[in-house]
Design an enzyme around this catalytic site. Sequence first.
Site, PDB file in Angstrom:
ATOM      1  N   PRO A  78       0.786  -1.205  -0.117  1.00  0.00           N
ATOM      2  CA  PRO A  78       0.028  -0.046  -0.048  1.00  0.00           C
ATOM      3  C   PRO A  78       0.692   1.343  -0.031  1.00  0.00           C
ATOM      4  CG  PRO A  78      -0.876  -1.701   1.472  1.00  0.00           C
ATOM      5  CD  PRO A  78       0.540  -2.104   1.079  1.00  0.00           C
ATOM      6  N   SER A 104       6.018   2.541  -7.464  1.00  0.00           N
ATOM      7  CA  SER A 104       7.364   2.106  -8.216  1.00  0.00           C
ATOM      8  C   SER A 104       8.481   1.954  -7.400  1.00  0.00           C
ATOM      9  CB  SER A 104       7.500   3.196  -9.202  1.00  0.00           C
ATOM     10  OG  SER A 104       6.367   3.435  -9.890  1.00  0.00           O
ATOM     11  N   THR A 108      -1.566  -9.519  -9.411  1.00  0.00           N
ATOM     12  CA  THR A 108      -2.256 -10.131 -10.462  1.00  0.00           C
ATOM     13  C   THR A 108      -2.215 -11.599 -10.362  1.00  0.00           C
ATOM     14  OG1 THR A 108      -1.343  -8.491 -11.905  1.00  0.00           O
ATOM     15  CG2 THR A 108      -2.302 -10.303 -13.231  1.00  0.00           C
ATOM     16  N   ARG A 141       9.587  -7.614 -18.350  1.00  0.00           N
ATOM     17  CA  ARG A 141       9.104  -6.220 -19.127  1.00  0.00           C
ATOM     18  C   ARG A 141       9.264  -6.599 -20.728  1.00  0.00           C
ATOM     19  NH1 ARG A 141      12.868  -2.230 -15.066  1.00  0.00           N
ATOM     20  NH2 ARG A 141      11.246  -1.835 -13.747  1.00  0.00           N
ATOM     21  N   SER A 201      19.088  -5.073 -19.876  1.00  0.00           N
ATOM     22  CA  SER A 201      18.299  -4.391 -19.061  1.00  0.00           C
ATOM     23  C   SER A 201      17.827  -2.865 -19.709  1.00  0.00           C
ATOM     24  CB  SER A 201      19.114  -4.089 -17.761  1.00  0.00           C
ATOM     25  OG  SER A 201      18.404  -2.934 -16.782  1.00  0.00           O
ATOM     26  N   GLU A 213       4.604  -3.487 -13.703  1.00  0.00           N
ATOM     27  CA  GLU A 213       6.127  -3.939 -14.137  1.00  0.00           C
ATOM     28  C   GLU A 213       7.009  -2.670 -14.422  1.00  0.00           C
ATOM     29  OE1 GLU A 213       5.444  -7.096 -12.857  1.00  0.00           O
ATOM     30  OE2 GLU A 213       7.170  -7.164 -13.972  1.00  0.00           O
TER      31      GLU A 213
END
Lengths: 371, 371, 399, 399
Positions: free
Chosen positions: D129, D133, D159, D253, D326, D376
């Site tokens: 909560p 990010s 999810t 990602r 990355s 994500e």
Amino acid sequence: MTDTTPDLLFDLTLTDEQRMNRESMQRFAAAEIRAQAKLVDEGAGSARDFYPRTAELGLTLLPIPEALGGAGVDRSPVSNALIFEDLAHGDMSLALGAISPMAFVNTLLDQGSEAQREKYLPLFCTGEFKAATTALLEPRATFDPGAPATTATRTDSGYTLSGTKAMVPLGLDAELVLVIARLDGGECAAFIVEGSPAGMTRTAESNMGLLGAQLATLQFDDVQLPADARLGSGAFDLQRFVDLARLGICALAVGTCQAVLDYVKPYVNERVAFGEPISNRQSVAFMVADMAIELEAMRLMTWRAAALAEQGEDFHQQAYLAKVFCAEHAMKIGTDGVQLLGGHGFCREHPVEMWYRNLRAIDILEGIASV
Amino acid sequence: MTDTTPDLLFDLTLTDEQRMNRESMQRFAAAEIRAQAKLVDEGAGSARDFYPRTAELGLTLLPIPEALGGAGVDRSPVSNALIFEDLAHGDMSLALGAISPMAFVNTLLDQGSEAQREKYLPLFCTGEFKAATTALLEPRATFDPGAPATTATRTDSGYTLSGTKAMVPLGLDAELVLVIARLDGGECAAFIVEGSPAGMTRTAESNMGLLGAQLATLQFDDVQLPADARLGSGAFDLQRFVDLARLGICALAVGTCQAVLDYVKPYVNERVAFGEPISNRQSVAFMVADMAIELEAMRLMTWRAAALAEQGEDFHQQAYLAKVFCAEHAMKIGTDGVQLLGGHGFCREHPVEMWYRNLRAIDILEGIASV
Amino acid sequence: MINLELAKKHRETFEQVMMLAEHMMRPYSRKYDKEEHTYPKEMEEVAKLIGSARSNPGGTREAVPEGTVVNGGNMGSVVGLFGLCWGDTGLFLGMPGSGLGNAAISAVGTPEQKKKFGSSYAAMCITEPGTGSDSANISTTAVLDGDEWVLNGEKIFVTDGERSDTLVVWATLDKSLGKAAIKSFIVEKGTPGCEVTRLEHKLGIRASDTASISFNDCRIPKDNILGSAEVATDAEGRKKAFGGVMQTFDNTRPPVAAMAIGVSRAALDLCQELLQAEGVALTYDKKPCNLSAIEAELCQMEAEWNAARLLVLKAAWMADNKTPNSMEASMCKAKAGRVGNHITLRCVALCQSLGYSETYLLEKFARDSKILDIFEGTQQIQQLIVARRVLEKSSADLK
Amino acid sequence: MINLELAKKHRETFEQVMMLAEHMMRPYSRKYDKEEHTYPKEMEEVAKLIGSARSNPGGTREAVPEGTVVNGGNMGSVVGLFGLCWGDTGLFLGMPGSGLGNAAISAVGTPEQKKKFGSSYAAMCITEPGTGSDSANISTTAVLDGDEWVLNGEKIFVTDGERSDTLVVWATLDKSLGKAAIKSFIVEKGTPGCEVTRLEHKLGIRASDTASISFNDCRIPKDNILGSAEVATDAEGRKKAFGGVMQTFDNTRPPVAAMAIGVSRAALDLCQELLQAEGVALTYDKKPCNLSAIEAELCQMEAEWNAARLLVLKAAWMADNKTPNSMEASMCKAKAGRVGNHITLRCVALCQSLGYSETYLLEKFARDSKILDIFEGTQQIQQLIVARRVLEKSSADLK
């Protein structure tokens, strides 16, 4: 892709030849082109004097068959796009002039007749720079590359050519110009214009940018051409010509935008405001990030279409979309390059304002820089 | 603007009446509409039960002449735009339903015949909410408000109406619907449809948003209308009708976007990430700044066109541009509202996802919410 | 009562200025673009003609009853700039009296200073080689020595620095005291120790010079300080003092935004003229999605242009009516700056080779407009200011 | 050798998945969008059919000679997702085995963990909560007590949190030690102390559940930690340790970006189908500026879509070829996220009332796609990561 296509893997690895070639192109671009670019843009240096120095690159020599004096390497749209990209990293304007003879040669190799190749290609194997170019674009706001207004009419002895071509690289000096025209009101054809026949007028253009490319307007008033001036033995594939040129233009955009990114990176890291490098601010850093993202996408779009062309597959749609994409984002990258330098970006002391002006042309140029 | 126009000053000051009126509208929007909006959107509350409560606002009463039972205040497109804006700040969906009868009245006042005013306007002065609406939009991807496909054909006794209208607010319940149709293949005309005549089918729509507005598709299969159903005594001015509706739609967009801005401001100031409020980050703060800038511009565009309409000047171009501008930026503000809340913005716990869905309709809606 | 049309006097101002712009500026646009750094002497006549309005930059402010709406000098100024920069932004910036220094003098000068320097050609010296947007970080010093201030430092990006008569110079009385010690000073050109050291070659507005100016023990009269010489010692006072200097930006931002409105209108007009010759015209008779791509883009640009223009008018109207407009000044500068850039650039693209060619002025409009999104605070600085206001943030919180 | 077409096996994968998507997913798209939180049982069959590919998420990695290019599991995975999310993003996310937890287990799990949990339905529990990010700032704790880890804390935005079998939970061993102490743990559903406390009602992907899950003295076996239990003590080690956890994002990602490619393709296809019925079609035979507005916009969207797709393929290709990706993972997520949003929304607008109506799926595609630019790592987080890489900045310098 047909079922008989060999199973190629998705691959972003350059061949060894491409890697080696890139090295020499990049070296030349950094050492020779970049240094000249500013001088030429400011009118302090002569592009005409510069081009002969590009002869050492052997740009036109490679794909010409050995029998005609060339090196006999298979023409590779991918390798050519890489060359354009690397030269444009030095300067898009001089790169465009330097590669225009190559674009002429590429088109001759692609769509010329046997006789035309034999006649013209040896001229590009002498080790000297020979000015030649291709001309499609016309000075109209709504010009469409698929529908030029320049006309060719069949006569007893050949053709009569009438119309105006704009933004022709090396347009003042080119000894050979490939001109696209509508033939007898029907399909388009391409014509090799040698020298300056009667009725042909060459006018130097003043443009926003690309000053080193020696862009000129070529006017043809009932210019008489011999029967063998018409390119190829069959129908001229205008769409293929336009698409191959689009790839070249995209590659020029990629190289120039890479130059912008390479320039702004150290600048924003070194420039201090409010006690920190300006790159510590998200508005600056994210602009650079987006530049990197879109540039990478521009490159992939260009490579993809070029690879399809090289494989002999239908590449029209991908070339079309690559041009749309590169035009849009090259504009933005050029603008953001200036913005990131602030007031300094507006001054000619830094090259970003020149790149900004040059990149405006990406969307406009058509029918040049054929890979 | 003609030379005989009185010299008005550029002025952004509301009249005292407008100020007072805004206060009561804003109070109602905050206390009544906002609370209902979420329930109705989730299907937990009934919009049908809600609308009668809007009767206290007297929306339809004001501009109707005293002789017909109204308050006899001059109809003011500017004041109406302010009302729409304020109600939409509560909820665009319920605001749209609440003002639809007013849009019907406005159009009748604007283009109705004397007889039609006398017949219908007293029905809107009873102090009760009376469902009425206007219908122009049709279910086609390339629908153009200037060229509806619904047709009206003259018959001996009146007209035959055929076609389909989409996204009609209060479409299920409206006792009076003003339907725009092409008359005998020529110019467009507007027709007052009372009740549900034979051949008229009302179908509730399920849409992405605007659930409280009770949007319905109205189908007309050879619906017979009496001769006096045709609005006005002269030609119907479709462009004026469309433009007045555009202003109403813009005002709804302005109110909704103001709600988004008002909601995200405290959110981003209070939400902490990486040790600080997220509004300390330029990417967040600049998004809010742009929201504020574009919202202010949306409001000024809307007010300008409404003021021109009020002054009796040509306001077509400004109404057109206001709609273009508001549609574009309302979309962006809706999207950014969700983005600023991150994952929370995606959850229905916060109203931004509902506003996002509602704002998608701004570009699409036509011919409703006439000021 | 809500009305967003110009008052009659401003409609007339605009029409008159447009006449000047078309007949007395446009004929010289290309000439002075090519002849960078050449003084556009023909503009002196234009400057004279618009001079009566400018000599009183606050506008004719008749005594008006409390609560009466004013459409005054600030609105007149931006409306005039719409027209002048429709004519030519570079020529406008290069003409006498257009200097931003004039705005500063008229905003914060004493009656004596206004009288003495108000009608001079005053340029603004703020930026230094080490500072860009960070105006609080300047290093040029001013030290009081008897009856004179002694200035030392180096300024860059001085618009019209060479051809102006007067300079308004930002300098610090004591860098260790931070923002509060920054004051502005009026320096007359020709004062010993004040020297133009360099002229920039630029992307656009080439008709105006952009100079570097050095101050080496440059001595000016004590009275040439704008505002008070006191350095506030408490936090509140310090903030206020620098705010006073920064406030001049509130006065200069709407005019720069107005310039962007002018030049982008010029681009839109010329673009539409060239397209009309090809049978393409925006007629507002269909929904944008049902138009051709060019028409739809013209339509979208018209919408953005109109929106930006209204934001400029609002900021000026607030100034005329003594309403604090710092946020609105930045809003209109941000919007007009980016819209001006976008429109002028897209007009080049839409006209293809005609847009790129120097035969027409489209490419020049695009080059000229870029600076309007940079100077007097970049796009990003304006967004920062607006964000701080909207979110009620300090400059320490939102950097 | 440069080639950006898919290899034959991936073309075939794509075609097969598209068949499933069309015939076994699309018929249920609207049903489960309306019946939020209902488990889409029909998708179990789809999951089974694509299961063989997923049970080995690294793909079949034949031994290949050094320097040989690989088109393997990562590419296969994104290509599959192009198709599955062309079918339905919500249904895909709501089907067994699609959990992002599976990606984490296959990326960093031990052989034993992969064997035991690799084929389970694993959801990912990261967000709390108080964190969005800011994944480094989580408060859920894991304390070793004998042979068990004891977990305490509250997770949101999980999810498939309700319908999954297994959870991968981020928790800290000691919050005072910062990032380095963050580890991930495998929790089997049904473990006492682990409870689903809430399901979110959402804008889109309603066929997948989004749960809040609380852990109250939830005890799991000691071996259920992913990676090492050691907390690095030096700066380098700390950075590396958290990097290890964050690295799972590099793996997740490109797949999320691939979802955006799938759903936006679905929108473009349907939009073009609806427009074709009105005689509007994109034919690539004229320059975009000479097209109609709708055609030009379709063309621009096709260009953006193709560009975003290639960035996704590149990131996956790099992973297949063991090249650190990355930056490219974030690049493709940023680009596909925003392009996916833009395209799906514009397709709604282009089809007007048909786009807005639930009669067609355009409005659903738009709602589903929004989350792909948020979870994500939001658009802004991706830009931050790319910027840090491009500019060689630390997270302390560029916040």
